[in-house]
Structures are given as C-alpha cells and as structure tokens.
Design an enzyme around this catalytic site. Structure first.
Site, short mmCIF file in Angstrom:
data_model
loop_
_atom_site.label_atom_id
_atom_site.label_comp_id
_atom_site.label_asym_id
_atom_site.label_seq_id
_atom_site.Cartn_x
_atom_site.Cartn_y
_atom_site.Cartn_z
CG LEU A 56 -1.81 -1.23 1.44
CD1 LEU A 56 -2.51 -1.17 2.80
CD2 LEU A 56 -2.85 -1.32 0.32
CB VAL A 82 5.05 1.05 4.08
CG1 VAL A 82 4.93 2.53 3.71
CG2 VAL A 82 4.23 0.74 5.32
CE LYS A 83 4.30 -0.11 -5.33
NZ LYS A 83 3.21 -0.38 -6.27
CB VAL A 84 8.51 4.76 0.41
CG1 VAL A 84 7.81 4.63 1.75
CG2 VAL A 84 9.71 3.83 0.35
#
Ligand code: G3P
Length: 216
Positions: A56, A82-84
C-alpha cells in the site's frame, strides 16, 4: 518466483487467489483511482482477503508525512508492506521503517544505482518498472538483470520485484533472470494459462472419452 497481482480490484484478487498461485498484491494510487472506490473500503477488503504481502503506497512526499502514513498503513495488518517512492525522502523513510521492522517496497525504480540506494536503506522489495522503460525505447529487462547482479555481489537481502509488467513474455524473462517476485496485472496473469494446444488437446480428449463404451 513469487506472483503478486498488480491491482486494486477486489474481484480480481479473489479470482487470482482461487487459482492457488497468488503470493501477494501490489497497489498504487493509479490502480486505486481506477476502481472509482474509496481507498478505505478497497484496503479493508483486500486485507481481509489476502494473508500474503500487500503493498500500500504512501502519498505524502515529505519525510514526516510519509512516516505518519506509513505507521497508519502498517497498523492495518501484519501483511502490509509500505510502498515509498524512490526519492530522497522515500529512501530516508525506507531506512527508518526498516529500522523499526516495518517492511517496505521502494517503487518507481528506473536504474540499478537507485536500486542500490534502496537496498542500502534496508528495503524489503525494490520495484523496477520494466514496461515504462520499454515505453521509452529502453530494455526494461536489462535493469532486472543488472539489479540482481549488483545485489548478488554484496549479498543484499532486498527482493527484486519486477513491476510494470505488460505481457506474458515479461513474466518469462523475469523468471529466467531469477527475479524474486513478479507483480502481474490480472489480464496478464490470465494470459499465462493460455495455450491453443492445451485447448485443442483437451477438446480431443473429451471427444475420445465420449467414445469409450459406458462413458457417453
Ligand atoms: O505497481 C506499479 C507498476 O506495476 C505500474 O505499472 O503499467 O502503470 O507502468 P504500469
């Protein structure tokens, strides 16, 4: 190679799960927007369905904002990754999250040097965008090979997640190169099953079976 489905459409995820070959899910803001649904609803339904990693993406671009969003997303479930983005702030957040034991997927990677930065920051996954490089007349698959080589040289644990996959040949090439994960649009995942000789062969088997005495 692990298969993730690159979609925010819950029915597509449900169908891919039913095939028994799905390891996880990746989403991005564009994929969520395409559903026309609220992110809260999409996220809740995906996390209720999928036990494997679900990426996400954060949408704040400053470090503090990214960290706040990342903590909120990670609190939603143990499967959240967590997509950064591959920006200075994204790499900074990746390092901080990785130090906290939160899994990360560094996205929008277009060079092996960028992938090296992500690995040094402790990224769980790096997402090189193959199709978007092909779109500008570069060979996106060369990047997958380069990153795998660089990571092997130094024993980095970061997994190479081939993204921006557009057709079945991309999947085959990623597998031949040894990418750890391939995130595949639902349509392409379906295409992997297809072979005209399978259809023709099956049709013939059924016709012949009907000729077996007692089976008509
Ligand atoms: O999830 C990121 C990536 O797979 C996007 O693909 O087709 O928009 O370049 P695409």
């Amino acid at each position: 190679m692990k298969f993730f489905v690159d979609t925010a459409v819950v029915d597509e995820i449900r169908t891919a799960l039913s095939w028994g070959i799905l390891d996880g899910v990746t989403t991005n803001p564009t994929l969520v927007a395409k559903t026309g649904r609220r992110f809260e609803d999409v996220k809740r339904e995906i996390l209720a369905l999928v036990k494997g990693p679900v990426s996400l993406e954060v949408t704040k671009m400053d470090f503090a904002g990214m960290m706040e969003q990342a903590h909120a997303l990670a609190a939603e479930g143990p499967q959240v990754v967590v997509k950064v983005p591959l920006t200075k702030e994204g790499i900074q957040a990746c390092k901080a999250l990785s130090d906290e034991g939160i899994r990360t997927n560094v996205t929008l990677c277009f060079s092996a040097n960028q992938a090296l930065l992500a690995a040094k920051a402790g990224a769980t996954y790096i997402s090189p965008f193959v199709g978007r490089l092909d779109d500008i007349s570069e060979d996106g698959m060369l990047l997958i090979g380069d990153i795998l080589q660089v990571y092997r040289n130094y024993g980095f644990q970061t997994q190479v997640l081939a993204a921006s996959i557009r057709h079945p040949v991309h999947v085959l090439q990623a597998a031949k190169l040894g990418a750890h994960v391939c995130t595949v649009p639902f349509k392409v995942l379906e295409q992997l099953f297809n072979h005209p000789l399978t259809d023709r062969g099956n049709e013939q088997f059924l016709k012949d079976w009907a000729k077996v005495p007692g089976q008509a």
